[in-house]
Design a protein around this motif. Structure first.
Motif, mmCIF file in Angstrom:
data_model
loop_
_atom_site.group_PDB
_atom_site.id
_atom_site.type_symbol
_atom_site.label_atom_id
_atom_site.label_comp_id
_atom_site.label_asym_id
_atom_site.label_seq_id
_atom_site.Cartn_x
_atom_site.Cartn_y
_atom_site.Cartn_z
ATOM 1 N N PRO A 79 0.783 -1.237 0.000
ATOM 2 C CA PRO A 79 0.000 0.000 0.000
ATOM 3 C C PRO A 79 0.818 1.291 0.000
ATOM 4 O O PRO A 79 0.262 2.361 -0.250
ATOM 5 N N TYR A 80 2.128 1.232 0.248
ATOM 6 C CA TYR A 80 2.934 2.454 0.294
ATOM 7 C C TYR A 80 3.085 3.049 -1.107
ATOM 8 O O TYR A 80 3.164 2.317 -2.092
ATOM 9 N N GLU A 81 3.181 4.368 -1.167
ATOM 10 C CA GLU A 81 3.433 5.058 -2.435
ATOM 11 C C GLU A 81 4.787 4.629 -3.007
ATOM 12 O O GLU A 81 4.916 4.365 -4.197
ATOM 13 N N ILE A 82 5.802 4.571 -2.149
ATOM 14 C CA ILE A 82 7.135 4.109 -2.542
ATOM 15 C C ILE A 82 7.609 3.113 -1.477
ATOM 16 O O ILE A 82 8.260 3.504 -0.503
ATOM 17 N N PRO A 83 7.282 1.840 -1.639
ATOM 18 C CA PRO A 83 7.720 0.877 -0.628
ATOM 19 C C PRO A 83 9.222 0.629 -0.702
ATOM 20 O O PRO A 83 9.829 0.717 -1.771
ATOM 21 N N GLU A 84 9.799 0.332 0.466
ATOM 22 C CA GLU A 84 11.197 -0.095 0.471
ATOM 23 C C GLU A 84 11.306 -1.378 -0.325
ATOM 24 O O GLU A 84 10.483 -2.285 -0.185
ATOM 25 N N TRP A 85 12.315 -1.455 -1.167
ATOM 26 C CA TRP A 85 12.621 -2.698 -1.878
ATOM 27 C C TRP A 85 14.119 -2.740 -2.106
ATOM 28 O O TRP A 85 14.653 -1.965 -2.900
ATOM 29 N N ILE A 86 14.796 -3.585 -1.351
ATOM 30 C CA ILE A 86 16.230 -3.753 -1.530
ATOM 31 C C ILE A 86 16.534 -5.235 -1.629
ATOM 32 O O ILE A 86 15.786 -6.076 -1.108
ATOM 33 N N THR A 87 17.601 -5.555 -2.324
ATOM 34 C CA THR A 87 18.020 -6.951 -2.435
ATOM 35 C C THR A 87 19.467 -7.074 -2.002
ATOM 36 O O THR A 87 20.277 -6.173 -2.237
ATOM 37 N N LEU A 88 19.749 -8.192 -1.370
ATOM 38 C CA LEU A 88 21.081 -8.478 -0.857
ATOM 39 C C LEU A 88 21.531 -9.809 -1.431
ATOM 40 O O LEU A 88 20.817 -10.814 -1.300
ATOM 41 N N PRO A 89 22.698 -9.852 -2.056
ATOM 42 C CA PRO A 89 23.168 -11.133 -2.593
ATOM 43 C C PRO A 89 23.577 -12.070 -1.461
ATOM 44 O O PRO A 89 24.118 -11.628 -0.452
ATOM 45 N N VAL A 90 23.301 -13.336 -1.634
ATOM 46 C CA VAL A 90 23.759 -14.352 -0.696
ATOM 47 C C VAL A 90 25.064 -14.891 -1.278
ATOM 48 O O VAL A 90 25.076 -15.452 -2.368
ATOM 49 N N THR A 91 26.139 -14.683 -0.562
ATOM 50 C CA THR A 91 27.458 -15.058 -1.075
ATOM 51 C C THR A 91 27.940 -16.396 -0.547
ATOM 52 O O THR A 91 29.023 -16.848 -0.914
ATOM 53 N N GLY A 92 27.164 -17.030 0.285
ATOM 54 C CA GLY A 92 27.543 -18.332 0.818
ATOM 55 C C GLY A 92 26.449 -18.862 1.710
ATOM 56 O O GLY A 92 25.452 -18.189 1.961
ATOM 57 N N GLY A 93 26.648 -20.078 2.172
ATOM 58 C CA GLY A 93 25.676 -20.690 3.064
ATOM 59 C C GLY A 93 25.701 -22.196 2.915
ATOM 60 O O GLY A 93 26.459 -22.752 2.109
ATOM 61 N N SER A 94 24.867 -22.832 3.668
ATOM 62 C CA SER A 94 24.736 -24.283 3.627
ATOM 63 C C SER A 94 24.259 -24.727 2.249
ATOM 64 O O SER A 94 23.248 -24.225 1.737
ATOM 65 N N ASP A 95 24.973 -25.675 1.643
ATOM 66 C CA ASP A 95 24.562 -26.192 0.333
ATOM 67 C C ASP A 95 23.138 -26.736 0.386
ATOM 68 O O ASP A 95 22.349 -26.513 -0.539
ATOM 69 N N ALA A 96 22.790 -27.428 1.463
ATOM 70 C CA ALA A 96 21.448 -28.000 1.588
ATOM 71 C C ALA A 96 20.389 -26.913 1.659
ATOM 72 O O ALA A 96 19.343 -27.009 1.013
#
Length: 108
Positions: A79-96
């Motif tokens: 519903p916001y006129e300009i909602p927050e929208w950001i993306t962050l890359p996942v550079t690692g983590g559990s393979d599963a």
């Protein structure tokens, strides 16, 4: 090339709306899951005024392939006129875990 995973975030000022924004993309397989953070106080400038608001942050786990559809879905439902929208890359983590994100966001 391996599928890239991202975390996409938005905020909203109502807990029920946060629940709806989190649930819809998971149901549609646009995100494998969504986390809703506890409410926090946001301080920001809007239309020349300093504002404060109680907000909830929603963090979606998805793939770069599904990200455009997720972004469009959130933009349409938010519903916001300009909602927050950001993306962050996942550079690692559990393979599963990363494989699970890919599996849960795969189109039928």
């Amino acid at each position: 090339m391996a599928t890239e995973i991202v975390i996409a975030q938005t905020t909203i000022d109502d807990e029920e709306k946060a629940q709806a924004l989190a649930l819809g993309p998971v149901e549609a397989r646009l995100a494998s899951c969504a986390h809703i953070d506890a409410p926090f106080t946001a301080v920001y400038r809007w239309k020349g005024q300093i504002e404060t608001a109680k907000e909830w942050r929603i963090s979606f786990k998805t793939t770069t392939e599904r990200l455009p559809e997720l972004e469009a879905w959130v933009a349409q439902q938010h519903p916001y006129e300009i909602p927050e929208w950001i993306t962050l890359p996942v550079t690692g983590g559990s393979d599963a875990y990363l494989a699970w994100v890919v599996e849960e966001t795969a189109t039928a």
